[in-house]
Write an enzyme that holds these catalytic residues in place. Sequence first.
Site, PDB file in Angstrom:
ATOM      1  N   HIS A   1      -0.214   0.416 -10.174  1.00 47.79           N
ATOM      2  CA  HIS A   1      -0.952  -0.547  -9.349  1.00 47.79           C
ATOM      3  C   HIS A   1      -1.398  -1.755 -10.177  1.00 47.79           C
ATOM      4  O   HIS A   1      -2.576  -2.130 -10.183  1.00 47.79           O
ATOM      5  CB  HIS A   1      -2.162   0.135  -8.702  1.00 47.79           C
ATOM      6  CG  HIS A   1      -2.569  -0.511  -7.401  1.00 47.79           C
ATOM      7  ND1 HIS A   1      -3.024   0.207  -6.326  1.00 47.79           N
ATOM      8  CD2 HIS A   1      -2.575  -1.804  -7.002  1.00 47.79           C
ATOM      9  CE1 HIS A   1      -3.317  -0.608  -5.318  1.00 47.79           C
ATOM     10  NE2 HIS A   1      -3.035  -1.842  -5.711  1.00 47.79           N
TER      11      HIS A   1
ATOM     12  N   ARG B   1       0.845  -1.192   0.000  1.00 46.00           N
ATOM     13  CA  ARG B   1       0.000   0.000   0.000  1.00 46.00           C
ATOM     14  C   ARG B   1       0.882   1.245   0.000  1.00 46.00           C
ATOM     15  O   ARG B   1       1.958   1.263   0.606  1.00 46.00           O
ATOM     16  CB  ARG B   1      -0.910   0.028   1.238  1.00 46.00           C
ATOM     17  CG  ARG B   1      -2.050  -0.978   1.202  1.00 46.00           C
ATOM     18  CD  ARG B   1      -3.089  -0.613   0.152  1.00 46.00           C
ATOM     19  NE  ARG B   1      -4.222  -1.531   0.161  1.00 46.00           N
ATOM     20  CZ  ARG B   1      -4.301  -2.627  -0.582  1.00 46.00           C
ATOM     21  NH1 ARG B   1      -3.287  -2.942  -1.384  1.00 46.00           N
ATOM     22  NH2 ARG B   1      -5.374  -3.396  -0.540  1.00 46.00           N
TER      23      ARG B   1
END
Length: 305
Positions: A268, A220
């Site tokens: 991502h 993250r």
Amino acid sequence: MSILLVAKNRNLAPFKEALLNADKNLDVEIWPNVEKPERVQLAVAWNQPKNVFDSYPNLKVISSLGAGADHLIEDSTIPDHIIFTKIYDPSMVTQMNDYVYASVLSILMKLENYRNSEHWDPAPKYSREDLTIGIMGLGNIGKETATYLSNQGFKVFGLSNSKKEIPEIETYTYNDLDPFLKQVNILVNLLPLTKETEGILDLALFKKLKNPSFIINVARGNHLIDEDLIYALDTNIIESAYLDVFNEEPLPSSHPFWSRDTLFITPHIAAISDPDNVASALIDNYKRLLSGMELQNVVDRSKGY
């Protein structure tokens, strides 16, 4: 009874199609176009808006659309009686292994030396014996990635909240963070995002790594202090970094990360949920919910994963 799909800025049509292909008798709705909110018992969410679940009086379970559930845990508007689950998709393990290994090979081969270079100046490559790899986070994906890299001939260390036993890999707990770091050249972050792990990738940590040192963050964005990484790159504390996750996504065009040649950015994509695999896992838990059976992959709210 129905399943609700909720996400901001993400096309959920493929997931609805996969669910209906797997079971044509399902009732699946995509937020915000929900005709019968009282029928919703299970929701599937990714970066959902605040208060979005207030209109579903019979909602019992919310599943993350991925392996992480921090976006659910951090949402204080979700009542405590709602059960959280997450998705375990074997294809995501393979994708993550590929991404991390590709990044490690780039470091091993010193491919960053040739980025935007017009000079025919070969750089001596590292050997596998020159570099040790540390995996922070030994959950379903982390332990598989650690084993995969070990099988490629690298010395691998692992770190997790509780002690893990993995063949050929020496593991540590958070209490032994410093002894873990001092043995590691390539640090791979696969930790869950919790109050304890937020901001863990900071300058103090970078300085404890074995020289030369490299960062791969595929967990993250909130694990990383951006300014600390910039300073570490600019002062050669960190040789290079590979980032697939960010504090703000998409990464703003004005962000200083874009101007660092020793920083490799991807949007991502290290491990993307496969709709068919997600559908299989969701339907299994949905049927378990309707039958009063124990759910799979339940999230412990107190631990954050």
